[in-house]
Design an enzyme around this catalytic site. Structure first.
Site, PDB file in Angstrom:
ATOM      1  N   CYS A 139      -9.718   3.531  -6.529  1.00 39.36           N
ATOM      2  CA  CYS A 139      -8.695   3.026  -5.613  1.00 39.36           C
ATOM      3  C   CYS A 139      -9.272   2.766  -4.226  1.00 39.36           C
ATOM      4  CB  CYS A 139      -7.529   3.996  -5.537  1.00 39.36           C
ATOM      5  SG  CYS A 139      -6.592   4.062  -7.083  1.00 39.36           S
ATOM      6  N   CYS A 145      -8.714   7.967  -5.176  1.00 34.98           N
ATOM      7  CA  CYS A 145      -9.885   8.215  -6.013  1.00 34.98           C
ATOM      8  C   CYS A 145     -10.941   7.149  -5.702  1.00 34.98           C
ATOM      9  CB  CYS A 145      -9.480   8.169  -7.489  1.00 34.98           C
ATOM     10  SG  CYS A 145      -9.162   6.490  -8.098  1.00 34.98           S
ATOM     11  N   GLU A 159      -2.140   3.086  -6.084  1.00 35.43           N
ATOM     12  CA  GLU A 159      -2.684   2.179  -5.072  1.00 35.43           C
ATOM     13  C   GLU A 159      -2.981   0.806  -5.670  1.00 35.43           C
ATOM     14  OE1 GLU A 159      -4.173   6.397  -4.057  1.00 35.43           O
ATOM     15  OE2 GLU A 159      -3.774   5.221  -5.865  1.00 35.43           O
ATOM     16  N   HIS A 182      -3.419   2.963 -11.330  1.00 34.28           N
ATOM     17  CA  HIS A 182      -3.143   3.986 -10.327  1.00 34.28           C
ATOM     18  C   HIS A 182      -2.150   3.411  -9.311  1.00 34.28           C
ATOM     19  CE1 HIS A 182      -7.030   6.553 -10.915  1.00 34.28           C
ATOM     20  NE2 HIS A 182      -6.494   6.182 -12.071  1.00 34.28           N
TER      21      HIS A 182
END
Length: 157
Positions: A87, A84, A56, A54
């Site tokens: 993250c 999410c 991040e 992801h």
């Protein structure tokens, strides 16, 4: 405040670029320390076949590599969307001091990036979750923690 807008604009621009280049989902993030971007990332899940890639996480990995430390105390992260659960956990583990985000998790859900089922699963007792989770060999695993506690080589985090 102006600096924050510049950093958020960069995260959003990364997200849009990722969509245009078909490199992954519509997410971007930057990690900033003392007014300087030290890590940036876009969602690379489909490009790398890595479900943890992801934006991040990618940005955190770049920042920790650049700084040579796993501790990002004093850093801020700017994310194009509310992180999410994975993250958000990584942001906490990295000890990032501030999180800024643009779109919400509800906005993401409208684009078919819905994490609500994860939050619901976390709230359930283990035996009621959809993923089977069985404990085994606890005594052997606890010995590893005992060895860690006795080790003079351990690096606390």
């Amino acid at each position: 405040m102006e600096d924050r807008k510049v950093f958020m604009k960069e995260a959003i621009t990364l997200a849009l670029s990722n969509v245009k280049n078909s490199h992954g989902g519509p997410f971007g993030a930057v990690v900033v320390k003392e007014g300087v971007v030290i890590g940036s990332g876009t969602n690379q899940v489909t490009a790398s076949n890595d479900p943890t890639a992801h934006a991040e996480i990618v940005a955190i990995r770049e920042a920790t590599t650049k700084l040579g430390t796993f501790d990002l105390t004093g850093c801020e992260i700017y994310a194009s969307c509310e992180p999410c659960p994975m993250c958000l956990g990584a942001i906490y583990w990295a000890k990032i001091t501030k999180l800024y985000y643009a779109a919400t998790k509800d906005d993401a859900a409208k684009a078919d990036f819905d994490d609500s089922y994860i939050y619901k699963e976390f709230a359930l007792p283990k035996n009621e979750r959809t993923m089977v989770s069985l404990q085994m060999m606890r005594d052997d695993a606890v010995k590893v923690f005992e060895a860690w506690n006795k080790s003079d080589q351990k690096v606390p985090y």
